[in-house]
Design a protein around this motif. Sequence first.
Motif, PDB file in Angstrom:
ATOM      1  N   ASP A  29       0.911  -1.250  -0.092  1.00  0.00           N
ATOM      2  CA  ASP A  29       0.053  -0.162  -0.063  1.00  0.00           C
ATOM      3  C   ASP A  29       1.037   1.301  -0.062  1.00  0.00           C
ATOM      4  O   ASP A  29       0.562   2.257  -0.743  1.00  0.00           O
ATOM      5  CB  ASP A  29      -0.830   0.000   1.281  1.00  0.00           C
ATOM      6  CG  ASP A  29      -1.847  -1.187   1.042  1.00  0.00           C
ATOM      7  OD1 ASP A  29      -2.116  -1.518  -0.015  1.00  0.00           O
ATOM      8  OD2 ASP A  29      -2.628  -1.341   2.341  1.00  0.00           O
ATOM      9  N   ASN A  30       1.801   1.163   0.804  1.00  0.00           N
ATOM     10  CA  ASN A  30       2.991   2.380   0.710  1.00  0.00           C
ATOM     11  C   ASN A  30       3.606   2.376  -0.657  1.00  0.00           C
ATOM     12  O   ASN A  30       3.718   3.740  -0.879  1.00  0.00           O
ATOM     13  CB  ASN A  30       3.777   2.020   1.889  1.00  0.00           C
ATOM     14  CG  ASN A  30       4.618   3.452   2.363  1.00  0.00           C
ATOM     15  OD1 ASN A  30       4.108   4.365   2.271  1.00  0.00           O
ATOM     16  ND2 ASN A  30       5.602   3.316   3.198  1.00  0.00           N
ATOM     17  N   SER A  74       2.192   1.742  -3.416  1.00  0.00           N
ATOM     18  CA  SER A  74       1.040   2.279  -4.165  1.00  0.00           C
ATOM     19  C   SER A  74       1.138   4.024  -3.974  1.00  0.00           C
ATOM     20  O   SER A  74       0.996   4.772  -5.237  1.00  0.00           O
ATOM     21  CB  SER A  74      -0.269   1.687  -4.051  1.00  0.00           C
ATOM     22  OG  SER A  74      -0.134   0.250  -4.558  1.00  0.00           O
ATOM     23  N   LEU A  75       0.900   4.236  -2.848  1.00  0.00           N
ATOM     24  CA  LEU A  75       0.940   5.571  -2.512  1.00  0.00           C
ATOM     25  C   LEU A  75       1.885   6.467  -3.274  1.00  0.00           C
ATOM     26  O   LEU A  75       1.910   7.568  -3.603  1.00  0.00           O
ATOM     27  CB  LEU A  75       0.811   5.945  -1.112  1.00  0.00           C
ATOM     28  CG  LEU A  75       0.599   7.302  -0.570  1.00  0.00           C
ATOM     29  CD1 LEU A  75      -0.542   7.966  -0.998  1.00  0.00           C
ATOM     30  CD2 LEU A  75       0.958   7.312   1.063  1.00  0.00           C
ATOM     31  N   GLN A 115       1.671   6.743  -6.835  1.00  0.00           N
ATOM     32  CA  GLN A 115       0.725   7.478  -7.228  1.00  0.00           C
ATOM     33  C   GLN A 115       1.121   9.002  -7.081  1.00  0.00           C
ATOM     34  O   GLN A 115       0.815  10.016  -7.906  1.00  0.00           O
ATOM     35  CB  GLN A 115      -0.466   7.403  -6.178  1.00  0.00           C
ATOM     36  CG  GLN A 115      -1.818   8.283  -6.557  1.00  0.00           C
ATOM     37  CD  GLN A 115      -3.005   7.907  -5.733  1.00  0.00           C
ATOM     38  OE1 GLN A 115      -3.381   6.731  -5.539  1.00  0.00           O
ATOM     39  NE2 GLN A 115      -3.818   8.878  -5.577  1.00  0.00           N
ATOM     40  N   ALA A 155       4.482   9.500   1.142  1.00  0.00           N
ATOM     41  CA  ALA A 155       4.524   8.176   1.576  1.00  0.00           C
ATOM     42  C   ALA A 155       5.259   7.997   2.728  1.00  0.00           C
ATOM     43  O   ALA A 155       4.772   7.057   3.783  1.00  0.00           O
ATOM     44  CB  ALA A 155       5.093   7.146   0.438  1.00  0.00           C
TER      45      ALA A 155
END
Length: 881
Positions: A5-6, A8-9, A12, A43
Motif C-alpha cells: 500500500d505504501n 502504491s501511494l 501515485q 509516503a
Amino acid sequence: MSAMDNKSLFEQAFTTNYYMLKSHSANSEEAGEKALDLARLLASGIAPIDDATFQKWSLEMFMKYKVGLEVRKDYVMRNSKEKSWFEPKMSASGFFWNRYRRYLSDLKKWPLEAVTTIDETTNQIMASIGNPKSMEPFDKRGLVLGYVQSGKTANFTGLINKAYDVGYKLIIVLSGIHNDLRAQTQIRLNEEVIGNRTDKDGNPIGVAQIYANTADHIISSWTTEDNDIKSSRRGTSNLNSPTIMVVKKNKTVLESLRDQLINHRDLYNLDIPVLIVDDEADQASVDTSNPEKNEDPKTINRLIRQILEVFKRKAFVGYTATPFANLLISKEGSTDEEGDDLYPKDFLVGLPKPREYCGPEEYFNVEEDAEDTRPSLIRHLRQEDLDVFTTIKKKSDADKFEEVPPQMHEAMLEFLLVIAIRNLRGQGKKHNSMLIHTSRFKDVQSSVKDEVARAFDAISKQLQYNPESSLIAELQELYENDILPTSRDWPNESHPEFSWNQVYDELRKCCESIQVFEINGNSRDALDYHQYKEEGLNVIAVGGDKLSRGLTLEGLSITYYFRNSLMYDTLMQMGRWFGYRKGYMDLCRIYTSNEIASNFEHLAIAMIQLRQEFDRLAAMKKTPSEYAVKMLSHPTMKLTSPLKMRNAVSSNVIYAGTLQQTRLFDPSEDVMKGNMDAAVKLVNKLPLTITTYRKTSFYSASGVNAEHIKEFLSDYQTADSNIVNSVLIADYIDRVNKEGELTDWTVSIVEGEPKSTSGLSEYPVTLGKINLKSASALGNNVTQPESKDQTRDIKAIVSPNHEYMDLDYEEIKGIKDRMEKRRMRDKVKGLMLIYPLHPEVQIFNSLDVEFSSKLVPIGIAFSFPGTEIEDKGVYQTNKTV
C-alpha cells in the motif's frame, strides 16, 4: 499500512507530481528527481522508507515512466508563427485531463508511451486553437491526421478534457452519419469526460472511478445514449456552464441544433467559447457544390458553417485518417450566410503511428521490396466466389444469394480457429469479430446474414455431434497448412504451438458462443461490445456502409470483403482490418478479390509515402496548403471524388524522392515485344560495363543523357493504369530537365538469379549486345489472376540492394529511411533499372506469348532523388475555378 500500500501511494504521488512538474520544465530528469522527493515525503508520512527501498522504487519509477527518454514527437504545421497562448502546465493539473490520464494509465492499463503521446499531441492542438479566456473574437480551424482504427477517439477525448480545463464552455462532437456510431461516441464520452455512467449495480464506470464529479466539475449534455438533438426537445441547460453535445451529421439534427443555439444566443445574450470536433471530417462535411454555377454549399457543410457563425469565439478541429478532400477545399470559399468554408487554414497535426498498431505496413508490402518474405495475410477469392457477387448488382438481386460460397465457408472456419487459438493463448474472454461486407444493399445483406447463420448452425452441429464429419478434416487442414505455417514465419512474434487435439477440443467449446449479426438500418442487431465485456463477444457481422467507417469492430480478425472503390478516402476507410492486434496479428486474414487487394496495396503505398512527406514538410515548417500541393502531386489513383476535387487544378506529378517500379503488366504479346524492342534499342546505345554491388551483377552505364531515357519511355508501354505511367514519368523528367535536374542518369540492367525456393532454372536472355546468364525470378507472394486477359500484378521487382547500386554503401548503410537514402543522390542524377523477367513463372507462363531468350517480359524501375524546384512553380492548387 502494508509495504505494498505504501508503494502504491509512493507511485501515485510520483505520477501526479511528475506530470505536473514536467509541464513546467523541458528537462524530464529534473522533473523526475523532484517528483521522487515529493513522493518519498508523502509516503513516509504513513511509514518510513529506507534508502535502499527508496533507490529501488526510484529506479522502477524512472524505468516505468521512461524518465529522460524521448517519446516520438508528433509533427505539426501551422500558418501562424506567433507564440501561442497555451502552455502545457495549464492542463497538467486540470481536473478533467488529470482524471482522464489516470483513468487510461491506472484502469485501462495503457502503456505510458500511448498516454504521453495523447498528452503531447493534444498540447499541440490546444496551442493551435483560440484562448477561451480571451474576450477577443477568434476563429481557428485545423485538421488532425490519424490512422484508420488507431485511437483517434481517445485523442479527441483527451482534447475535450483539456478544453474544459482551460475554459471552453460548449463542445459539439459531430459523430458520423449513423445512429450506431453516434451512440458509441456518446457512451465513450459519458464514461471518459462527463463521468456519469454506472453499471447495473450503480457502481461508477469510466473516469468517475478515479475521481467522482464535484459541484465545480459538472458537465451537462443535451444528448444521451439514445437521443440526439431533437426539435421537439429543447436543450434546457445553461450554456454558460460546461456542456457537451454528440450529434449526427444529419440535416434535421443540425438544423434543430442551429436554431436552438441561435435562440439561446439571442435570449441570453450568449457569448461563449465553443469547440467543434468533427470525427471522420472527410465524410459529409466537405462542400461539393460548384461555385461556377452559383450553387449553395451542400447541406451538411452549410449547416456546420452556420453553427460556427452563431459564435464569435470558435475553434473547429477535424479528425480523419484520409485528409484528401479536406485539404482540397477552397481556401477562399466563403458566403455571407455560412461564413468561411472548413479549410484547415490554421494547423495540421499528424498523430504518430502507435506501437502495436497494425496498419498498411503489416498487411502489405508498402516498401515494394522484392525480398519481403513475410507470409501474406491476403486470401484471394477464386472464380466460384466471385461469380456469386458479380451477378448481384441491385437490391432486387438479393434472392440470387442462395448459399454460402466455398471461400466464405472457409473464412468462417478460419474465424472459428482464431477464437480457439486465442483462447488457448490466454486471450479468452476477449472480443472476436468477423466482417462480411459484400454489398451496399440492405436486402442483399439480409440474405447473406440468413445464409451465414444457417451455414454456421450446421458447422456448429457437425463439430459437436459428428466426430467423423469431413468438416473436422477441413478444419485440421486449415490449421496445419495455413495457420501454423503463417504463425511460425510471422516476424517479431513467437507463439506457443498447440496440437490438433487441443485445438479441436477448444473448437467444440467455443462454437456455441458465436452469434451472427446484421448491422444496418433494417436490423435490430447492435454491436454492443460493452454488454459482453466480462465474457467477450464472438460475432460475425454482416453489413455494408455502416461497417465501413468509424464503427469499431473489436477483435476483428477475419474479413470477407467484396466492394471496390478507386477513391483513396473511400477505399482506405473501408479497411476495418487496421487496428490493434496484439497477440493475434498472425491469425488475421482478408478474403478479397485479386483486384481489390491490388488496389488496397497501391493505396497503402501512397498513404505511407504521403505521411512521410507530411513529416518531412512539417519538420521544414511548411504550411497546410504546401502539404496539399504535395498531396496532389502523388502519382497513384484518384485521391477522392471528382466533386471534392473541384477546387484543385493539377495535372502534373512529382516523383521526387520516390521509387517507381512496374508492377502491372499488359498480358498482350504485342506489348511484350514492343517493350523488349525498346530495351534492346536503348542497350545498344550505351557503353555498358559489368559491375557487382552487394552480390548482384549489373550491366551499367553512367553519365547517360536524359534524352535517351525520355526516348526509351516514349517506346516503352506501361499497363493501362495510372500506377506507374511511362508518359507521366517522361513528362516529369522533361519538366525538371528545364530546371537543370535529372540530366545525368545511371542505367543498369539487372542480371537475375532464380531463387532457390522458386523451383526455376536459369533462363538466359539476349538483350541486344549483351547476354545475361538468367532473367530475374519474382517474389513468393505473386498471385495468378482470374483470367488470361487480366493485367498481371507482379508485386515488386526491386530489392533494396539494387536501388542504391549507384550510391556508396558505407555512406548509406546506417540510414533506415529509404526516402532519405534517395535524397542523398545529387539532384541531377537519376537511376533507371531494367529487369528482364523470368517468363516461366506461372503469372507469365499462363499467357499466350511465345517467350524465348530474345523475348521476355521487361520490367523497369526509377529511383528519383529529391528536388529543389518549388512545387508552386509547377502546380496550382486550392484555386477557385
